[in-house]
Design a protein around this motif. Structure first.
Motif, short mmCIF file in Angstrom:
data_model
loop_
_atom_site.label_atom_id
_atom_site.label_comp_id
_atom_site.label_asym_id
_atom_site.label_seq_id
_atom_site.Cartn_x
_atom_site.Cartn_y
_atom_site.Cartn_z
N ASP A 73 0.86 -1.36 -0.14
CA ASP A 73 -0.02 0.48 -0.46
C ASP A 73 1.16 1.25 0.15
O ASP A 73 0.27 2.18 0.11
CB ASP A 73 -1.13 -0.05 1.03
N ALA A 74 2.09 0.97 0.51
CA ALA A 74 3.26 2.26 0.20
C ALA A 74 4.80 1.79 -0.28
O ALA A 74 4.72 0.26 -0.60
CB ALA A 74 3.57 2.72 2.14
N ASP A 123 2.16 6.88 -0.42
CA ASP A 123 0.99 6.51 -0.36
C ASP A 123 0.21 5.78 -1.68
O ASP A 123 -0.35 6.97 -2.70
CB ASP A 123 -0.19 7.50 0.54
N SER A 131 8.64 8.88 5.92
CA SER A 131 8.52 8.23 6.66
C SER A 131 7.89 8.35 7.75
O SER A 131 7.81 7.57 8.44
CB SER A 131 9.17 6.81 5.93
#
Length: 202
Positions: free
Chosen positions: A14-15, A97, A106
């Motif tokens: 997802d990232a 993202d 991060s």
């Protein structure tokens, strides 16, 4: 539709986490320059029955720092090929993202280190050299980050004023090296979007 440029060796989750530290070259920048696009037909979505084409306009997720460098007579004669440049105390770890394209650093206290910018093959007009680096979108307090220019035994240090590097923005600075101190003026421009063409939803 959400699309992004594929990054070799990066797992699809997802990232996406990118490390921009160290020496940057044309090849490493091309590999790290994450492009992202989203199309939702104005919020109406797409169906197979409609046979609509999907236009994807990719934007750069990272920021770019570009330095167009000149030197006055006080610096003396030198070979531009012998000049080395280092961005100090740079926040080098970018986090994107995938669902939103939002990019930043991060952690609340991100790691910092050195980034060695890429040298243009042909400098901007009137400059002895032009350097650029991909950097994460991030904010810096005045003096938190600096850029060192090494010419022979001499070091010229630019203590960067407070700045926020924006996602998809190119921060362009004209840098004058002089014995009385580095002088800098800057502008911010939108980094060009990339037309990805059309695809058909079937």
């Amino acid at each position: 539709f959400i699309a992004f440029s594929y990054l070799q060796g990066i797992a699809f989750t997802d990232a996406i986490l990118l490390d921009l530290s160290g020496t940057q070259t044309a090849a490493t920048q091309a590999a790290a320059d994450l492009l992202w696009a989203k199309a939702d037909n104005g919020g109406a979505g797409y169906t197979k029955a409609a046979g609509l084409t999907v236009g994807l306009n990719f934007r750069h997720c990272l920021a770019k720092l570009t330095m167009k460098c000149k030197a006055d007579d006080s610096v003396g004669a030198f070979d531009p090929a012998d000049v080395t440049v280092c961005i100090k105390n740079a926040k080098y770890q970018a986090f994107t993202d995938i669902s939103t394209g939002n990019t930043g650093v991060s952690l609340n206290t991100p790691p910092t280190g050195e980034i060695i910018p890429r040298t243009w093959d042909t400098p901007a007009a009137g400059c002895f050299a032009t350097y650029d680096a991909l950097v994460p979108p991030a904010a810096y307090a005045s003096g938190e980050m600096s850029v060192e220019f090494h010419i022979g035994a001499d070091t010229y240090t630019w203590s960067v004023d407070a700045v926020t590097f924006g996602s998809g923005k190119e921060h362009i600075y004209e840098v004058l090296l002089t014995r009385t101190g580095v002088r800098v003026t800057g502008t911010i421009e939108d980094w060009t979007t990339v037309q990805g063409g059309n695809v058909t939803a079937e």
